[in-house]
Scaffold this active site. Structure first.
Site, PDB file in Angstrom:
ATOM      1  N   TYR A  17       0.821  -1.212   0.000  1.00  0.00           N
ATOM      2  CA  TYR A  17       0.000   0.000   0.000  1.00  0.00           C
ATOM      3  C   TYR A  17       0.858   1.266   0.000  1.00  0.00           C
ATOM      4  CZ  TYR A  17      -4.412  -2.446   0.440  1.00  0.00           C
ATOM      5  OH  TYR A  17      -5.513  -3.225   0.178  1.00  0.00           O
ATOM      6  N   TYR A 143     -14.165  -4.582   3.040  1.00  0.00           N
ATOM      7  CA  TYR A 143     -12.789  -4.988   2.746  1.00  0.00           C
ATOM      8  C   TYR A 143     -12.559  -6.331   3.431  1.00  0.00           C
ATOM      9  CZ  TYR A 143      -7.792  -5.495   2.613  1.00  0.00           C
ATOM     10  OH  TYR A 143      -6.538  -6.002   2.414  1.00  0.00           O
ATOM     11  N   ASP A 235     -16.550 -12.098   9.286  1.00  0.00           N
ATOM     12  CA  ASP A 235     -15.134 -11.775   9.154  1.00  0.00           C
ATOM     13  C   ASP A 235     -14.686 -10.997  10.395  1.00  0.00           C
ATOM     14  OD1 ASP A 235     -12.637 -10.796   8.565  1.00  0.00           O
ATOM     15  OD2 ASP A 235     -13.155 -10.041   6.577  1.00  0.00           O
ATOM     16  N   LYS A 264      -4.927 -11.367  12.273  1.00  0.00           N
ATOM     17  CA  LYS A 264      -4.453 -10.177  12.992  1.00  0.00           C
ATOM     18  C   LYS A 264      -4.129 -10.459  14.452  1.00  0.00           C
ATOM     19  CE  LYS A 264      -6.011  -6.635   9.803  1.00  0.00           C
ATOM     20  NZ  LYS A 264      -4.661  -6.324   9.294  1.00  0.00           N
TER      21      LYS A 264
END
Length: 426
Positions: A17, A143, A235, A264
């Site tokens: 990114y 996302y 999610d 994560k």
């Protein structure tokens, strides 16, 4: 040393990114708790938990010791045809904390691949039963990752434009409110016999700018989909493991998902790992004498003993009494600071869910990921020793749970200094 590392990095590395022609990447030598330290000795409070993963801060000695012992015992074994204690124990412990209908664990490498597996589970469930349900339902501005399946169920935009003709069809709906629920139900009802599953970020759409929706409305939408035989993929890659103020976003909801995705915070930011859990109903569609009905998905490091050990250690820390007290305190501090921000003229849409606080800076322009203020805000905070990664002009805080009350209050003071800078209003 610092400049030499920057030059060496630019010569060989391609960062995520990042527009490599215009961006520099700060070399970090070490971490300690909520702080990162560069090679000049400058310290930075990590207020994004290093891309939302380091929930216990950096270089945690308890996790490190557990990993050291595991490395001396078993570092890796193929998970096809073999198993090991850390994977068995982690699955047992995680399933005990999740909604009761979650019965099986499938290991992958990261959040994006956890989503890929979830989608494949739901689609192949119908394929194995000879049913033609191939469409997927997702939220607008979603996302779910950067692999092709995850991109397909995410918001279409500049990130996905080069691959638009390679992404499969998805039915996108708004996040639910009291006002739009009937319209959403109508869309779903129109396609009910074609929809295999509904994938969603519960309560918070992180990458979209920390957009938040209500648990009651999401629960109602989940119940409606369940009534139509549409599988629910929750999610929790971002929101799992305490971010919402409870262990999981599922703990805020009255309906149970069929599939859940995690990454994560799973390993406390120590190792890359993804997990997809599912119901026994889904699992049974693959449980057969016919090999062709199996789920053909795997990774070289599936269920890494090292990753599983890191996740077990992270769970120990998360469930510890002092961490739970810290979570309660951080949630209370964020709510208190919300009231301060709401009085600021250059601030709009202040919102808090659990440990996460977000708001838009400047009322003169529409919020946008490419907002011109992003670069200014990022550097302004970094100059004051705070690592923030604004999403355009959206400022958000996702602190590690080990942050002290004093350090978090210091961050608040710096935020007030930065947003009151007159250059922000230009």
């Amino acid at each position: 040393m610092q400049q030499q590392l920057i030059e060496r990095d630019q010569a060989v590395n391609w960062h995520p990114y990042s527009q490599m022609k215009t961006s520099l990447h700060l070399p970090i030598e070490r971490g300690d708790g909520a702080y990162l330290f560069d090679y000049n000795g400058q310290r930075y409070l990590d207020m994004v938990s290093s891309w939302w993963v380091s929930i216990h801060g950096h270089a945690n000695p308890y996790i490190a010791e557990r990993l050291y012992k595991q490395l001396l015992t078993l570092e890796q074994v193929i998970f096809a045809g073999f198993t090991h204690e850390p994977a068995i124990q982690l699955s047992e412990r995680l399933l005990a904390l999740l909604p009761k209908n979650q019965q099986k664990v499938f290991y992958t490498d990261n959040g994006s691949t956890a989503v890929e597996v979830a989608l494949k589970m739901c689609l192949q469930f119908h394929f194995n039963h000879g049913v033609n349900r191939k469409k997927i339902l997702a939220f607008k501005q979603a996302y779910h990752g950067d692999t092709f399946g995850a991109m397909s169920v995410s918001e279409r935009g500049v990130w996905t434009a080069p691959f638009s003709d390679k992404l499969f069809e998805v039915i996108f709906i708004d996040t639910p409110t009291a006002e739009n629920m009937d319209a959403i139900r109508h869309i779903i009802k129109t396609h009910e016999k074609e929809i295999a599953c509904f994938i969603y970020e519960p309560l918070i759409q992180g990458a979209a700018g920390m957009l938040m929706h209500e648990a009651d409305h999401l629960s109602a939408l989940m119940a409606y989909c369940k009534g139509l035989g549409i599988f629910l993929i929750q999610d929790e890659v971002f929101v799992g493991f305490g971010r919402t103020g409870k262990l999981f976003a599922a703990d805020h909801l009255t309906e149970e998902p069929d599939v859940m995705c995690f990454s994560k915070g799973l390993t406390g930011g120590t190792m890359a790992m993804g997990i997809t859990t599912c119901t026994n109903e889904l699992y049974q569609a693959f449980y057969a004498e016919e090999k062709k009905k199996a789920l053909f998905h795997g990774h070289s490091f599936t269920a890494s003993p090292i990753g599983c050990t890191a996740a077990l250690a992270s769970l120990d820390l998360l469930l510890a009494e002092n961490t739970q007290h810290n979570l309660e305190r951080i949630c209370a501090q964020q709510l208190s600071f919300k009231t301060v921000l709401q009085e600021m003229k250059m601030v709009k849409n202040v919102r808090v869910t659990g440990t996460i606080l977000a708001f838009e800076c400047s009322i003169s322009e529409k919020s946008d990921y490419f907002h011109a203020q992003q670069e200014y805000l990022y550097q302004a905070f970094l100059n004051k020793g705070i690592l923030m990664r604004p999403l355009g002009n959206t400022i958000y805080l996702v602190p590690p749970y080990c942050i002290s009350e004093e350090d978090l209050n210091h961050v608040y003071d710096v935020i007030l200094e930065v947003i009151q800078d007159s250059s922000l209003l230009n």
